[in-house]
Design a protein around this motif. Sequence first.
Motif, PDB file in Angstrom:
ATOM      1  N   ARG A  91      -0.352   2.907  -1.640  1.00  0.00           N
ATOM      2  CA  ARG A  91       1.037   3.298  -1.855  1.00  0.00           C
ATOM      3  C   ARG A  91       1.787   2.231  -2.642  1.00  0.00           C
ATOM      4  O   ARG A  91       2.602   2.545  -3.515  1.00  0.00           O
ATOM      5  N   TYR A  92       1.505   0.983  -2.334  1.00  0.00           N
ATOM      6  CA  TYR A  92       2.172  -0.101  -3.060  1.00  0.00           C
ATOM      7  C   TYR A  92       1.740  -0.125  -4.521  1.00  0.00           C
ATOM      8  O   TYR A  92       2.586  -0.297  -5.421  1.00  0.00           O
ATOM      9  N   LEU A  93       0.456   0.062  -4.769  1.00  0.00           N
ATOM     10  CA  LEU A  93      -0.028   0.023  -6.148  1.00  0.00           C
ATOM     11  C   LEU A  93       0.565   1.156  -6.972  1.00  0.00           C
ATOM     12  O   LEU A  93       0.831   0.988  -8.178  1.00  0.00           O
ATOM     13  N   ARG A  94       0.784   2.305  -6.354  1.00  0.00           N
ATOM     14  CA  ARG A  94       1.381   3.428  -7.083  1.00  0.00           C
ATOM     15  C   ARG A  94       2.866   3.211  -7.357  1.00  0.00           C
ATOM     16  O   ARG A  94       3.386   3.732  -8.354  1.00  0.00           O
ATOM     17  N   ARG A  96       4.586   0.023  -7.429  1.00  0.00           N
ATOM     18  CA  ARG A  96       5.047  -1.275  -7.913  1.00  0.00           C
ATOM     19  C   ARG A  96       5.471  -1.184  -9.371  1.00  0.00           C
ATOM     20  O   ARG A  96       4.995  -0.343 -10.146  1.00  0.00           O
ATOM     21  N   THR A  97       6.368  -2.094  -9.751  1.00  0.00           N
ATOM     22  CA  THR A  97       6.975  -2.066 -11.082  1.00  0.00           C
ATOM     23  C   THR A  97       6.518  -3.203 -11.982  1.00  0.00           C
ATOM     24  O   THR A  97       6.758  -3.162 -13.190  1.00  0.00           O
ATOM     25  N   GLY A  98       5.924  -4.244 -11.428  1.00  0.00           N
ATOM     26  CA  GLY A  98       5.563  -5.419 -12.207  1.00  0.00           C
ATOM     27  C   GLY A  98       6.596  -6.519 -12.133  1.00  0.00           C
ATOM     28  O   GLY A  98       6.358  -7.629 -12.602  1.00  0.00           O
ATOM     29  N   ARG A  99       7.755  -6.244 -11.556  1.00  0.00           N
ATOM     30  CA  ARG A  99       8.788  -7.257 -11.331  1.00  0.00           C
ATOM     31  C   ARG A  99       8.704  -7.688  -9.870  1.00  0.00           C
ATOM     32  O   ARG A  99       8.841  -6.877  -8.963  1.00  0.00           O
ATOM     33  N   VAL A 100       8.478  -8.980  -9.655  1.00  0.00           N
ATOM     34  CA  VAL A 100       8.087  -9.471  -8.339  1.00  0.00           C
ATOM     35  C   VAL A 100       9.139  -9.171  -7.281  1.00  0.00           C
ATOM     36  O   VAL A 100       8.824  -8.722  -6.178  1.00  0.00           O
ATOM     37  N   ASN A 101      10.403  -9.415  -7.582  1.00  0.00           N
ATOM     38  CA  ASN A 101      11.450  -9.201  -6.570  1.00  0.00           C
ATOM     39  C   ASN A 101      11.527  -7.733  -6.140  1.00  0.00           C
ATOM     40  O   ASN A 101      11.696  -7.420  -4.956  1.00  0.00           O
ATOM     41  N   ILE A 102      11.403  -6.845  -7.117  1.00  0.00           N
ATOM     42  CA  ILE A 102      11.411  -5.414  -6.787  1.00  0.00           C
ATOM     43  C   ILE A 102      10.146  -5.036  -6.040  1.00  0.00           C
ATOM     44  O   ILE A 102      10.181  -4.255  -5.080  1.00  0.00           O
ATOM     45  N   ASP A 103       9.026  -5.600  -6.451  1.00  0.00           N
ATOM     46  CA  ASP A 103       7.760  -5.273  -5.799  1.00  0.00           C
ATOM     47  C   ASP A 103       7.736  -5.733  -4.347  1.00  0.00           C
ATOM     48  O   ASP A 103       7.106  -5.089  -3.496  1.00  0.00           O
ATOM     49  N   ARG A 104       8.388  -6.829  -4.037  1.00  0.00           N
ATOM     50  CA  ARG A 104       8.463  -7.259  -2.638  1.00  0.00           C
ATOM     51  C   ARG A 104       9.242  -6.247  -1.803  1.00  0.00           C
ATOM     52  O   ARG A 104       8.870  -5.952  -0.659  1.00  0.00           O
ATOM     53  N   LEU A 107       6.968  -3.342  -1.251  1.00  0.00           N
ATOM     54  CA  LEU A 107       6.001  -3.628  -0.198  1.00  0.00           C
ATOM     55  C   LEU A 107       6.625  -3.467   1.186  1.00  0.00           C
ATOM     56  O   LEU A 107       6.004  -2.893   2.093  1.00  0.00           O
ATOM     57  N   ARG A 108       7.855  -3.952   1.343  1.00  0.00           N
ATOM     58  CA  ARG A 108       8.528  -3.784   2.635  1.00  0.00           C
ATOM     59  C   ARG A 108       8.763  -2.305   2.943  1.00  0.00           C
ATOM     60  O   ARG A 108       8.644  -1.870   4.092  1.00  0.00           O
ATOM     61  N   HIS A 109       9.106  -1.551   1.911  1.00  0.00           N
ATOM     62  CA  HIS A 109       9.367  -0.119   2.113  1.00  0.00           C
ATOM     63  C   HIS A 109       8.109   0.620   2.565  1.00  0.00           C
ATOM     64  O   HIS A 109       8.156   1.391   3.543  1.00  0.00           O
ATOM     65  N   VAL A 110       6.983   0.411   1.881  1.00  0.00           N
ATOM     66  CA  VAL A 110       5.760   1.125   2.251  1.00  0.00           C
ATOM     67  C   VAL A 110       5.252   0.647   3.614  1.00  0.00           C
ATOM     68  O   VAL A 110       4.664   1.433   4.383  1.00  0.00           O
ATOM     69  N   THR A 111       5.503  -0.630   3.956  1.00  0.00           N
ATOM     70  CA  THR A 111       5.108  -1.121   5.277  1.00  0.00           C
ATOM     71  C   THR A 111       5.945  -0.465   6.370  1.00  0.00           C
ATOM     72  O   THR A 111       5.415  -0.046   7.409  1.00  0.00           O
ATOM     73  N   ASP A 112       7.252  -0.376   6.169  1.00  0.00           N
ATOM     74  CA  ASP A 112       8.120   0.276   7.156  1.00  0.00           C
ATOM     75  C   ASP A 112       7.764   1.753   7.302  1.00  0.00           C
ATOM     76  O   ASP A 112       7.792   2.305   8.414  1.00  0.00           O
TER      77      ASP A 112
END
Length: 226
Positions: A91-94, A96-104, A107-112
């Motif tokens: 889910r994270y790989l699908r 993610r945007t390539g911008r680290v702050n947004i990707d973090r 990651l929190r969203h898919v984990t929640d």
Amino acid sequence: MMAPTLGAIAIANLDLTELAWSTWDYAVAGGWVMIPMIIGSIAMWALIIERLRSFAELDRDDIEAPAALAVLGGSRAPEGGSGLRRMVLHRYLRARTGRVNIDRAVLRHVTDRARRQLHGRLPVIRTLAAIAPLLGLLGTVLGMIQTFQVIAQFGTSNARAMASGISVALITTETGLLIAIPGLFVAGALSRRARRLESALDEFSLTLDRSLREEARATGLMEAAS
């Protein structure tokens, strides 16, 4: 050899028929309160079976943190599998945007989302298990009212009518406890398993988030140096 086999099958069918009729008589003797109790029990065990199957899939063929970090580093994502951490990684790989702050944040969203999926339906199972003895208590009250009405009308001479009200009281109480005790026990076991999966998920998510922070720090140092 054929005759004993056919005889055993006939005896087994007869026993099943007798069991079905005795169960029906038991339910009818409990009165109308048995209807919501039976429906709630069926719904509770259907949800329990669904949770057991879901947890078995989420706990099987999972990915470890080093392999996930290799995927973030550019390796090919492993195919197949239905583990919880593997699902979060895909889910994270699908997303993610390539911008680290947004990707973090992704990651929190898919984990929640995965965490909510773990605990889904467990409150409903506990509620259905807790309602059963309350319905049994309602049946007890109705049965005792019926008994007192018989006593008020006929005195204590009509034992058959009194027995009907007492049977309603006892059957509903017994049924409520038979539904609630295993239901609450299994709900507790499912909650413990969900917490165990959640703990492994949190550790996995923290590992990935730490890798993203280090990547952001390295990118910032490179931009500062340039």
